[in-house]
Design a protein around this motif. Structure first.
Motif, PDB file in Angstrom:
ATOM      1  N   VAL A   7       0.862  -1.039  -0.091  1.00 21.06           N
ATOM      2  CA  VAL A   7       0.110   0.051   0.137  1.00 21.06           C
ATOM      3  C   VAL A   7       0.807   1.317  -0.154  1.00 21.06           C
ATOM      4  CG1 VAL A   7      -1.740   1.242   1.235  1.00 21.06           C
ATOM      5  CG2 VAL A   7      -1.958  -1.283   1.226  1.00 21.06           C
ATOM      6  N   GLN A  10       2.500   1.496  -3.451  1.00 20.14           N
ATOM      7  CA  GLN A  10       1.519   1.988  -4.531  1.00 20.14           C
ATOM      8  C   GLN A  10       1.382   3.458  -4.178  1.00 20.14           C
ATOM      9  OE1 GLN A  10      -2.365   0.692  -3.792  1.00 20.14           O
ATOM     10  NE2 GLN A  10      -2.963   1.838  -5.730  1.00 20.14           N
ATOM     11  N   GLU A  11       1.212   4.103  -2.985  1.00 17.97           N
ATOM     12  CA  GLU A  11       0.890   5.480  -2.696  1.00 17.97           C
ATOM     13  C   GLU A  11       2.268   6.537  -3.233  1.00 17.97           C
ATOM     14  OE1 GLU A  11      -1.237   8.722  -1.779  1.00 17.97           O
ATOM     15  OE2 GLU A  11      -1.866   6.593  -1.940  1.00 17.97           O
ATOM     16  N   THR A  14       2.066   6.506  -7.098  1.00 14.44           N
ATOM     17  CA  THR A  14       0.949   7.056  -7.745  1.00 14.44           C
ATOM     18  C   THR A  14       1.348   8.707  -7.387  1.00 14.44           C
ATOM     19  OG1 THR A  14      -0.658   5.511  -6.825  1.00 14.44           O
ATOM     20  CG2 THR A  14      -1.382   7.629  -7.343  1.00 14.44           C
ATOM     21  N   GLN A  15       1.857   9.236  -6.283  1.00 15.48           N
ATOM     22  CA  GLN A  15       2.217  10.459  -6.135  1.00 15.48           C
ATOM     23  C   GLN A  15       3.219  10.947  -7.218  1.00 15.48           C
ATOM     24  OE1 GLN A  15       0.128  12.783  -4.300  1.00 15.48           O
ATOM     25  NE2 GLN A  15      -1.079  10.781  -3.552  1.00 15.48           N
ATOM     26  N   SER A  51     -12.765   8.185  -1.170  1.00 21.43           N
ATOM     27  CA  SER A  51     -11.665   7.782  -0.238  1.00 21.43           C
ATOM     28  C   SER A  51     -12.126   7.195   0.946  1.00 21.43           C
ATOM     29  CB  SER A  51     -10.652   9.135  -0.111  1.00 21.43           C
ATOM     30  OG  SER A  51     -10.194   9.408  -1.202  1.00 21.43           O
TER      31      SER A  51
END
Length: 211
Positions: A7, A10-11, A14-15, A51
């Protein structure tokens, strides 16, 4: 680590992808960059409901999985999708048809408002489809299937969102609407992946139950 690391990775990626998107738009010009900045403020509000659904879904599903109530976990996912879609339709209407009025809250420059509205027209469908995707993600996070969540997120970003955004920004007449459309296209790609994995996941759980 096994659950949280995918997680977190991925974050992070993604940013980084969103920073790349800003770089693509900055090449178009100052007005486009300013318009995107205004639109991005609105996008933050658009994403609040999906979210929230995803985060609450993860906890609720995990509790029901622990209680061996898979039926309630599935029902929670479908309920989250239904709530998100209903709210998403309203948000879609506001951003697609009245995005200029919403953008005017953050800027008084007519050209910046116009460019923001241009981006929101393409992005607006995301208000609906992301509720479906995030409900899936909340469901999988509740089952500790975070590795799949990371993989599908990266595939959305690397195979759809960034390539489409780059192509649309690199043309002779770049359109913020088409760049904005990259987000819902990536999300719809993700929904197809999540739906396919859902059937595989249910079949796998059934096999384990029968053993």
């Amino acid at each position: 680590m096994k659950v949280g690391a995918p997680v977190a990775l991925q974050e992070l990626l993604t940013q980084i992808s969103f920073l790349a998107l800003v770089a693509f738009i900055n090449r178009i010009g100052l007005e486009a960059s300013s318009g995107y900045g205004v639109a991005n403020k609105i996008v933050s509000f658009v994403m609040l409901i999906p979210s929230s659904l995803m985060q609450s879904m993860s906890s609720f599903v995990a509790q029901n999985v622990g209680a061996k109530r898979e039926d309630r976990a599935k029902k929670a996912m479908l309920t989250g999708m239904s709530i998100g879609i209903v709210i998403g339709v309203v948000v879609f209407y506001l951003t697609f048809f009245h995005g200029d009025l919403v953008s005017a809250v953050f800027s008084r420059d007519d050209r910046v408002i116009e460019r923001s509205f241009e981006y929101l027209r393409g992005f607006s469908l995301e208000a609906i489809v992301t509720s479906i995707l995030f409900s899936f993600i909340g469901y999988y996070n509740g089952h500790q299937e975070t590795l799949f969540v990371m993989i599908q997120g990266l595939m959305q970003t690397l195979l759809v969102r960034l390539p489409v955004s780059y192509v649309m920004s690199a043309g002779p007449d770049p359109s913020l609407t088409m760049i904005g459309l990259a987000a819902p296209l990536a999300t719809m790609f993700g929904i197809v992946m999540n739906l396919a994995y859902f059937f595989y996941f249910q079949k796998r759980r059934l096999s384990l139950t029968l053993q």
